[in-house]
Design an enzyme around this catalytic site. Structure first.
Site, PDB file in Angstrom:
ATOM      1  N   HIS A  29      21.814  18.849   1.015  1.00  0.00           N
ATOM      2  CA  HIS A  29      22.063  18.804   2.460  1.00  0.00           C
ATOM      3  C   HIS A  29      23.534  18.540   2.790  1.00  0.00           C
ATOM      4  CE1 HIS A  29      17.931  19.074   4.246  1.00  0.00           C
ATOM      5  NE2 HIS A  29      17.636  18.885   2.971  1.00  0.00           N
ATOM      6  N   GLY A 118       8.530  31.883  -2.132  1.00  0.00           N
ATOM      7  CA  GLY A 118       8.011  30.556  -1.802  1.00  0.00           C
ATOM      8  C   GLY A 118       8.004  29.596  -2.979  1.00  0.00           C
ATOM      9  N   ALA A 119       8.886  29.804  -3.973  1.00  0.00           N
ATOM     10  CA  ALA A 119       8.918  28.918  -5.142  1.00  0.00           C
ATOM     11  C   ALA A 119      10.144  28.009  -5.118  1.00  0.00           C
ATOM     12  CB  ALA A 119       8.895  29.744  -6.423  1.00  0.00           C
ATOM     13  N   SER A 122      14.740  30.345  -2.852  1.00  0.00           N
ATOM     14  CA  SER A 122      15.387  31.020  -1.728  1.00  0.00           C
ATOM     15  C   SER A 122      15.258  32.540  -1.728  1.00  0.00           C
ATOM     16  CB  SER A 122      16.857  30.606  -1.655  1.00  0.00           C
ATOM     17  OG  SER A 122      17.277  30.788  -0.340  1.00  0.00           O
ATOM     18  N   SER A 123      14.026  32.987  -1.762  1.00  0.00           N
ATOM     19  CA  SER A 123      13.789  34.426  -1.652  1.00  0.00           C
ATOM     20  C   SER A 123      14.238  34.928  -0.275  1.00  0.00           C
ATOM     21  CB  SER A 123      12.316  34.746  -1.882  1.00  0.00           C
ATOM     22  OG  SER A 123      11.506  33.934  -1.078  1.00  0.00           O
ATOM     23  N   ASP A 168      22.466  28.903   0.207  1.00  0.00           N
ATOM     24  CA  ASP A 168      21.579  29.918  -0.370  1.00  0.00           C
ATOM     25  C   ASP A 168      22.240  31.298  -0.371  1.00  0.00           C
ATOM     26  OD1 ASP A 168      19.951  27.713  -0.180  1.00  0.00           O
ATOM     27  OD2 ASP A 168      18.689  28.505   1.411  1.00  0.00           O
TER      28      ASP A 168
HETATM   29  C1  GLA Z   1      17.876  24.658   2.090  1.00  0.00           C
HETATM   30  C2  GLA Z   1      18.885  25.305   3.033  1.00  0.00           C
HETATM   31  C3  GLA Z   1      20.317  25.147   2.498  1.00  0.00           C
HETATM   32  C4  GLA Z   1      20.623  23.682   2.178  1.00  0.00           C
HETATM   33  C5  GLA Z   1      19.499  23.069   1.325  1.00  0.00           C
HETATM   34  C6  GLA Z   1      19.662  21.587   1.138  1.00  0.00           C
HETATM   35  O1  GLA Z   1      17.861  25.351   0.863  1.00  0.00           O
HETATM   36  O2  GLA Z   1      18.602  26.671   3.199  1.00  0.00           O
HETATM   37  O3  GLA Z   1      21.254  25.655   3.426  1.00  0.00           O
HETATM   38  O4  GLA Z   1      20.839  22.937   3.347  1.00  0.00           O
HETATM   39  O5  GLA Z   1      18.221  23.297   1.885  1.00  0.00           O
HETATM   40  O6  GLA Z   1      20.837  21.282   0.462  1.00  0.00           O
END
Ligand code: GLA
Length: 382
Positions: A29, A118-119, A122-123, A168
């Site tokens: 975050h 959904g794993a 970050s698809s 991501d």
């Molecule tokens: C998700 C969000 C990212 C980032 C992370 C936490 O993956 O898409 O932008 O904030 O949470 O670090």
């Protein structure tokens, strides 16, 4: 992809692009707080193929979803319900069009993936980036990697409605095999740092997703924005929350109140851990790197309050297993996945032991994913 596209649309695709999933290595975050983060693209991809149409329709299909979604080019708006997966490609389309991409005709678009959806990998960012490369090539619109990552984030923020940072999309765009992606999120500056030789990533997905995951994420985002505003009032030179010192945060404790104080403490300490991890990577000090990963998890759990019993259990167990340097929750939290950095002595058998203990404790299995770093997004066929 070619045969899937042809079976659905009866034509051949004109452009095929792909984009990888990502792992958040450290910097939980921090992206939307203007901090530094380290992530990696993994060698699993979402592929998007497109072909022009003679009318003004957009037609979308996905290998992992039923049916076809069709809409008019001039009436692109977010979709709700079971077809809401189309918001990622449509959001990217809308952002590129608003950025000046000239769209003279409709198009067919198909999505396939070897990246599990959904794993916690970050698809969604991968669909955005693969769509970005496919459509910009189809319509002759030029954007560099940074522009593409920023467009993906914008699609997510404005079209999907998720207030994420650039982690991501930045990892998916700037990934490089055997390397991590370092992002200075204050300036959106991207670079690659070599992974220590002989290290491995293991991902364990808790298979738990809090129903309110998006609203929890937004709450944390809001708490951080408010904490930054309070600290900026006291120090107008402060650029963002990640730039604050721990002393500044502690001095403002009354005004911040407990929740914002805790979030801010996580952000400033996690920022220091990312900087220290970059030093450890340069020095080849994998043990120190691993300690930072595990400390990061403790901070997410105790101060940022975005962990859960399942993730805490996975981390607590895995860090005591042979061959493990460190482990932490990876991504937004409130469920989702943890990742462990290991040497080659951590094997399928070690992972199976953890899965079995997890099942004894929680009654269901986590998914395991032994993954390598991979190259970033781009056009495959044009
Ligand atoms: C998700 C969000 C990212 C980032 C992370 C936490 O993956 O898409 O932008 O904030 O949470 O670090």
């Amino acid at each position: 992809m070619r045969s899937f596209f042809t079976s659905r649309f009866g034509t051949n695709p004109t452009v095929i692009a792909r984009a990888p999933g990502r792992l958040e290595f450290i910097g939980n975050h921090l992206d939307y707080n203007g901090g530094p983060v380290l992530g990696a693209a993994i060698d699993k991809y979402v592929t998007v193929a497109v072909a022009p149409r003679s009318d003004r329709k957009i037609s979308l299909v996905s290998q992992s979803m039923k049916g076809v979604v069709e809409l008019n080019l001039d009436e692109v708006a977010p979709v709700t319900g079971e077809n809401s997966w189309v918001n990622y490609p449509l959001g990217m389309f809308a952002v590129l069009r608003d950025a000046g991409m000239k769209v003279a005709h409709g198009f067919d678009l198909a999505v396939t993936n070897d990246l599990p959806m959904g794993a916690g990998l970050s698809s969604s960012a991968a669909i955005e980036l693969a769509t970005g490369y496919a459509l910009s090539t189809l319509f002759g619109f030029k954007l560099d990697k940074k522009g593409m990552a920023e467009a993906g984030r914008k699609a997510e923020n404005t079209f999907v409605g998720m207030p994420c940072g650039i982690l991501d999309q930045g990892c998916s765009a700037f990934g490089k095999a055997e390397h991590l992606v370092y992002i200075d999120c204050e300036n959106n500056a991207f670079s690659n740092v070599a992974m220590p030789a002989g290290t491995h990533f293991w991902v364990f997905n808790s298979q738990k997703k809090h129903a309110l995951i998006d609203s929890f994420y937004s709450t944390r985002h809001k708490e951080c924005t408010e904490a930054a505003a309070i600290l900026k009032k006291r120090n107008p030179k402060l650029a963002n929350l990640a730039c604050a010192t721990e002393a500044e945060v502690v001095a403002a404790r009354e005004e911040l109140g407990a929740d914002r104080l805790h979030r801010a403490l996580h952000v400033v300490r996690e920022t220091a851990r990312v900087h220290d991890s970059v030093e450890a990577l340069k020095a080849g000090d994998t043990a120190r790197l691993g300690r930072n990963l595990t400390a990061s998890h403790g901070s997410s759990r105790d101060w940022f309050a975005n962990s859960c019993a399942e993730l805490d259990f996975l981390v607590a167990q895995v860090v005591n297993m042979p061959g493990v340097y460190g482990a932490r929750l990876s991504g937004g939290g409130f469920g989702g996945a943890i990742m462990a950095l290991t040497d080659a002595s951590f094997t399928e058998a070690s992972a199976a032991r953890l899965v079995s203990d997890y099942e004894l404790k929680f009654g269901h299995k986590p998914t395991i994913f032994h993954t390598k770093t991979g190259d970033g997004a781009g056009v495959v066929v044009a």
